[in-house]
Design an enzyme around this catalytic site. Structure first.
Site, mmCIF file in Angstrom:
data_model
loop_
_atom_site.group_PDB
_atom_site.id
_atom_site.type_symbol
_atom_site.label_atom_id
_atom_site.label_comp_id
_atom_site.label_asym_id
_atom_site.label_seq_id
_atom_site.Cartn_x
_atom_site.Cartn_y
_atom_site.Cartn_z
ATOM 1 N N PHE A 63 13.677 34.768 49.231
ATOM 2 C CA PHE A 63 13.443 35.271 50.537
ATOM 3 C C PHE A 63 13.556 36.890 50.402
ATOM 4 O O PHE A 63 14.459 37.516 49.640
ATOM 5 C CB PHE A 63 14.853 34.964 51.471
ATOM 6 N N ASP A 88 14.684 42.134 43.881
ATOM 7 C CA ASP A 88 15.139 42.130 45.103
ATOM 8 C C ASP A 88 16.685 42.089 45.335
ATOM 9 O O ASP A 88 17.243 40.894 45.021
ATOM 10 C CB ASP A 88 14.516 41.058 46.104
ATOM 11 N N LYS A 145 20.713 46.198 53.317
ATOM 12 C CA LYS A 145 21.902 45.549 53.879
ATOM 13 C C LYS A 145 23.227 46.575 53.422
ATOM 14 O O LYS A 145 23.243 47.536 54.212
ATOM 15 C CB LYS A 145 22.070 43.927 53.028
HETATM 16 C C1 LIG Z 1 17.364 39.186 49.407
HETATM 17 C C2 LIG Z 1 16.643 39.650 50.626
HETATM 18 N N1 LIG Z 1 15.476 40.304 50.665
HETATM 19 C C3 LIG Z 1 14.981 40.914 51.743
HETATM 20 C C4 LIG Z 1 15.713 40.666 52.933
HETATM 21 C C5 LIG Z 1 15.271 41.055 54.218
HETATM 22 O O1 LIG Z 1 16.008 42.181 54.641
HETATM 23 P P1 LIG Z 1 15.669 42.654 55.969
HETATM 24 O O2 LIG Z 1 16.287 41.761 56.865
HETATM 25 O O3 LIG Z 1 16.630 43.906 56.237
HETATM 26 O O4 LIG Z 1 14.291 43.272 56.462
HETATM 27 C C6 LIG Z 1 16.822 40.055 53.024
HETATM 28 C C7 LIG Z 1 17.588 39.429 54.121
HETATM 29 O O5 LIG Z 1 18.303 38.416 54.376
HETATM 30 C C8 LIG Z 1 17.481 39.289 51.684
HETATM 31 O O6 LIG Z 1 18.370 38.516 51.847
#
Ligand SMILES: Cc1ncc(COP(=O)(O)O)c(C=O)c1O
Length: 400
Positions: free
Chosen positions: A136, A221, A250
């Protein structure tokens, strides 16, 4: 004006279906709703509130900056942004930082940078991006397509191209996909949303080696693993593998929206003036808060405390499991913990989340069968014990 959960349905786009209660106040790891009911927060805003609610260091930074300067745009730079970038580069492999407002935007910048780097250095054919099923990376159309969950990316018309997926922890499958056309491999160094799935140590090393062999960039990520959550500032620092680009968000802002893309000076060169940007990215309020969060999290005391809390959580969950036998696996790293339900309760993680809320504890799910815990990195032991006692009551109600 009095607003209720019913008002939500009247005025909001229905893409979310929030809980019935409305939280109005938070302090540390406790939250209160409109009726004054108290909850222990093991969700932390989905791995965001790394210092709990209203931590004094964050409140002070926000108040101080709020009385000084709120916003200017990137036509000008500002002191908090430069200070935060300096701290991030001093503490990581990176030499350069790009600030965004969210995890998706940090990943979007990472992907665009990788494509531009490949175009500049190797030509238009080197454009393939490989990522992993169950990954994700956010909800912009590029990042959601790179994320390995078609349920999230289908239904919006033609997708961005040259994106392939292979199974996480399957090095042979990755090798079979890779070639000189591969521009980047994007992965979470511990899949969060996909079910709290750790990578095998050999797998991560192998991914790095394949990226080196095919001259492809490795993008980590670390939006969810980042900023202390696994017990080091970033998860890569415990894996013995260094990415070329890293996305953070986050916990970085502890609750104030901010994202960051970190990379080396050499790669960063390819985002020349005008190639990418954001109105709010690097906003002084966001950077001042993130700097305060950094100063608290980047200490031995907090990072070692994450490990101690992980042990406490996992041992107490194992004790609960001895009594109820509902989990087939308790896993994860640091304070990104997943408890996978047994076959009997498969697909029912949300029932546990809802029952937990009724008993006064907020937990998360990660997919249909995993209950996820991502509390504050400094949650007091008493709150862990009280929250798990409440969660056990919720389990007892479901199990009957
Ligand atoms: C690993 C990862 N990447 C990207 C995101 C997306 O982040 P945002 O919701 O701040 O765009 C998340 C959100 O849960 C995530 O867990």
């Amino acid at each position: 004006m009095k607003v209720t959960r019913a008002t939500f349905d009247d005025v909001m786009v229905p893409n979310y279906n929030p809980a019935k209660m409305i939280p109005v106040k938070g302090e540390g790891s406790r939250v209160w709703d409109q009726e004054g009911k108290e909850y222990i927060d093991f969700a932390g805003g989905i791995a965001v509130n790394c210092l709990g609610h209203c931590h004094p260091a964050m409140v002070n930074a926000l108040t101080e900056q709020g009385n000084k300067l709120w916003h200017l745009s990137n036509v000008f730079t500002n002191e908090p942004a430069i200070r935060l970038a300096k701290k991030l580069t001093d503490a990581t492999f990176a030499d350069r930082v790009y600030f965004a407002n969210s995890g998706a935007e940090a990943n979007e910048a990472a992907l665009k940078l990788a494509r531009r780097w490949a175009l500049d250095k190797h030509g238009a054919d080197k454009n393939q991006i490989i990522a992993f099923t169950k990954g994700f990376h956010g909800r912009t159309f590029f990042t959601v397509t790179v994320g390995g969950q078609p349920a999230y990316s289908d239904g919006f018309g033609p997708k961005p191209g040259a994106i392939e997926h292979v199974d996480y922890n399957d090095l042979a499958a990755l090798e079979a996909q890779m070639s000189d056309k591969t521009c980047a491999v994007m992965m979470e160094p511990l899949q969060g949303e996909g079910g709290v799935i750790s990578p095998d140590a050999e797998f991560v090393k192998g991914v790095r080696e394949l990226c080196d062999k095919y001259n492809a960039l490795l993008i980590f990520d670390e939006v969810q693993t980042g900023f202390g959550r696994t017990g080091s500032l970033y998860a890569y620092q415990q894996l013995g593998v260094t990415p070329d680009i890293l996305a953070s968000a986050k916990s970085l802002g502890g609750g104030f929206p901010i994202g960051a893309m970190l990379t080396t000076a050499e790669i960063a060169e390819h985002l020349k003036p005008g190639t990418h940007g954001s109105t709010y990215g690097g906003n002084p309020l966001a950077c001042a808060v993130a700097e305060a969060v950094f100063d608290v999290v980047h200490t031995d005391e907090v990072l070692a405390g994450v490990q101690a809390r992980e042990e406490l959580f996992k041992s107490k969950l194992a004790e609960i499991n001895q009594r109820y036998g509902i989990f087939q696996d308790i896993r994860g790293k640091g304070l990104l913990i997943g408890a996978e339900l047994t076959e009997e309760y498969a697909g029912k993680a949300r029932d546990f989340l809802n029952a937990g809320a009724d008993e006064g504890v907020m937990v998360l799910v990660a997919g249909p069968s995993v209950v996820r815990f991502t509390p504050s990195l400094i949650i007091p032991e008493a709150d862990v014990l009280e929250g798990l006692a409440r969660f056990e009551k919720a389990i007892a109600k479901i199990v009957g």
